[in-house]
Design a protein around this motif. Structure first.
Motif, mmCIF file in Angstrom:
data_model
loop_
_atom_site.group_PDB
_atom_site.id
_atom_site.type_symbol
_atom_site.label_atom_id
_atom_site.label_comp_id
_atom_site.label_asym_id
_atom_site.label_seq_id
_atom_site.Cartn_x
_atom_site.Cartn_y
_atom_site.Cartn_z
ATOM 1 N N LEU A 45 0.820 -1.202 0.000
ATOM 2 C CA LEU A 45 0.000 0.000 0.000
ATOM 3 C C LEU A 45 0.859 1.260 0.000
ATOM 4 C CD1 LEU A 45 -2.746 -1.163 2.512
ATOM 5 C CD2 LEU A 45 -2.928 -0.975 0.024
ATOM 6 N N LEU A 46 2.163 1.084 0.233
ATOM 7 C CA LEU A 46 3.140 2.166 0.137
ATOM 8 C C LEU A 46 4.206 1.761 -0.862
ATOM 9 C CD1 LEU A 46 3.757 3.039 3.911
ATOM 10 C CD2 LEU A 46 2.355 4.296 2.286
ATOM 11 N N SER A 47 4.677 2.727 -1.646
ATOM 12 C CA SER A 47 5.707 2.406 -2.639
ATOM 13 C C SER A 47 7.067 2.188 -1.997
ATOM 14 C CB SER A 47 5.795 3.517 -3.685
ATOM 15 O OG SER A 47 6.114 4.744 -3.057
ATOM 16 N N GLU A 48 7.277 2.799 -0.830
ATOM 17 C CA GLU A 48 8.524 2.584 -0.092
ATOM 18 C C GLU A 48 8.213 2.688 1.390
ATOM 19 O OE1 GLU A 48 10.537 6.960 0.321
ATOM 20 O OE2 GLU A 48 11.095 5.764 -1.407
ATOM 21 N N ASN A 49 9.035 2.034 2.183
ATOM 22 C CA ASN A 49 8.863 2.116 3.630
ATOM 23 C C ASN A 49 9.501 3.423 4.093
ATOM 24 O OD1 ASN A 49 8.791 1.817 6.390
ATOM 25 N ND2 ASN A 49 9.505 -0.283 6.382
ATOM 26 N N PRO A 50 8.704 4.347 4.642
ATOM 27 C CA PRO A 50 9.273 5.635 5.031
ATOM 28 C C PRO A 50 10.262 5.563 6.189
ATOM 29 C CG PRO A 50 6.988 5.489 5.727
ATOM 30 C CD PRO A 50 7.288 4.271 4.911
ATOM 31 N N ILE A 51 10.197 4.494 6.985
ATOM 32 C CA ILE A 51 11.132 4.365 8.089
ATOM 33 C C ILE A 51 12.509 4.078 7.497
ATOM 34 C CG2 ILE A 51 11.709 3.155 10.219
ATOM 35 C CD1 ILE A 51 9.033 4.748 10.324
ATOM 36 N N GLY A 52 13.430 4.963 7.730
ATOM 37 C CA GLY A 52 14.775 4.842 7.159
ATOM 38 C C GLY A 52 14.942 5.657 5.894
ATOM 39 N N ASN A 53 13.838 5.989 5.221
ATOM 40 C CA ASN A 53 13.914 6.826 4.025
ATOM 41 C C ASN A 53 13.487 8.255 4.345
ATOM 42 O OD1 ASN A 53 14.744 4.730 2.270
ATOM 43 N ND2 ASN A 53 12.669 3.968 2.229
ATOM 44 N N SER A 54 12.253 8.418 4.763
ATOM 45 C CA SER A 54 11.732 9.747 5.088
ATOM 46 C C SER A 54 11.799 10.029 6.578
ATOM 47 C CB SER A 54 10.281 9.862 4.633
ATOM 48 O OG SER A 54 10.181 9.568 3.266
ATOM 49 N N PHE A 55 11.731 8.973 7.368
ATOM 50 C CA PHE A 55 11.793 9.101 8.820
ATOM 51 C C PHE A 55 13.127 8.577 9.314
ATOM 52 C CE2 PHE A 55 7.007 8.204 8.795
ATOM 53 C CZ PHE A 55 6.693 9.544 8.792
ATOM 54 N N PHE A 56 13.660 9.246 10.306
ATOM 55 C CA PHE A 56 14.873 8.766 10.957
ATOM 56 C C PHE A 56 14.557 8.570 12.426
ATOM 57 C CE2 PHE A 56 18.773 9.381 13.358
ATOM 58 C CZ PHE A 56 19.589 8.444 12.748
ATOM 59 N N LEU A 57 14.774 7.384 12.929
ATOM 60 C CA LEU A 57 14.546 7.079 14.336
ATOM 61 C C LEU A 57 15.829 7.312 15.117
ATOM 62 C CD1 LEU A 57 12.517 3.804 13.870
ATOM 63 C CD2 LEU A 57 11.637 5.971 14.677
ATOM 64 N N ALA A 58 15.731 8.109 16.160
ATOM 65 C CA ALA A 58 16.907 8.455 16.958
ATOM 66 C C ALA A 58 16.657 8.125 18.420
ATOM 67 C CB ALA A 58 17.217 9.928 16.811
ATOM 68 N N ASN A 59 17.714 7.741 19.104
ATOM 69 C CA ASN A 59 17.640 7.478 20.540
ATOM 70 C C ASN A 59 18.572 8.367 21.342
ATOM 71 O OD1 ASN A 59 15.647 5.660 21.245
ATOM 72 N ND2 ASN A 59 16.896 3.882 20.785
ATOM 73 N N SER A 60 19.369 9.161 20.668
ATOM 74 C CA SER A 60 20.298 10.032 21.381
ATOM 75 C C SER A 60 20.474 11.335 20.613
ATOM 76 C CB SER A 60 21.663 9.349 21.539
ATOM 77 O OG SER A 60 22.295 9.237 20.276
ATOM 78 N N LYS A 61 20.973 12.337 21.310
ATOM 79 C CA LYS A 61 21.217 13.614 20.639
ATOM 80 C C LYS A 61 22.312 13.484 19.593
ATOM 81 C CE LYS A 61 24.229 15.220 24.319
ATOM 82 N NZ LYS A 61 24.425 16.177 25.394
ATOM 83 N N GLU A 62 23.219 12.519 19.795
ATOM 84 C CA GLU A 62 24.277 12.286 18.804
ATOM 85 C C GLU A 62 23.674 11.769 17.495
ATOM 86 O OE1 GLU A 62 24.480 11.120 21.991
ATOM 87 O OE2 GLU A 62 26.040 12.447 22.743
ATOM 88 N N ASP A 63 22.682 10.885 17.600
ATOM 89 C CA ASP A 63 21.998 10.382 16.399
ATOM 90 C C ASP A 63 21.346 11.532 15.645
ATOM 91 O OD1 ASP A 63 22.667 7.780 17.131
ATOM 92 O OD2 ASP A 63 20.676 7.310 17.935
ATOM 93 N N VAL A 64 20.706 12.429 16.369
ATOM 94 C CA VAL A 64 20.039 13.572 15.752
ATOM 95 C C VAL A 64 21.054 14.486 15.077
ATOM 96 C CG1 VAL A 64 18.661 15.644 16.195
ATOM 97 C CG2 VAL A 64 18.101 13.499 17.368
ATOM 98 N N MET A 65 22.147 14.752 15.746
ATOM 99 C CA MET A 65 23.174 15.622 15.183
ATOM 100 C C MET A 65 23.787 15.023 13.920
ATOM 101 S SD MET A 65 23.007 18.295 16.904
ATOM 102 C CE MET A 65 24.393 19.207 16.279
#
Length: 69
Positions: A45-65
């Motif tokens: 139902l989606l052409s691509e999985n947005p997790i990892g493409n459009s969305f970035f999952l972060a657990n620390s401020k270093e990941d965000v930076m």
């Protein structure tokens, strides 16, 4: 967030615009959304999985930076 996801999925950005990345902080908190998008992708139902493409999952401020810089 749904509006941004829809725009990303339908490529409604002009060529000059940088593709938007949505940073979701707290992998455990966003687990339900992650599973939901994975299911929709598996059901084709989606052409691509947005997790990892459009969305970035972060657990620390270093990941965000890392994503911002």
């Amino acid at each position: 967030m749904q509006e941004a996801t829809t725009l990303i999925q339908h490529n409604k950005y002009s060529q000059e615009e940088k593709l938007l990345t949505i940073i979701l902080f707290g992998k455990e908190y966003w687990k339900g959304l992650t599973l939901q998008y994975e299911k929709l992708f598996e059901m084709e139902l989606l052409s691509e999985n947005p997790i990892g493409n459009s969305f970035f999952l972060a657990n620390s401020k270093e990941d965000v930076m890392d994503v911002i810089l």
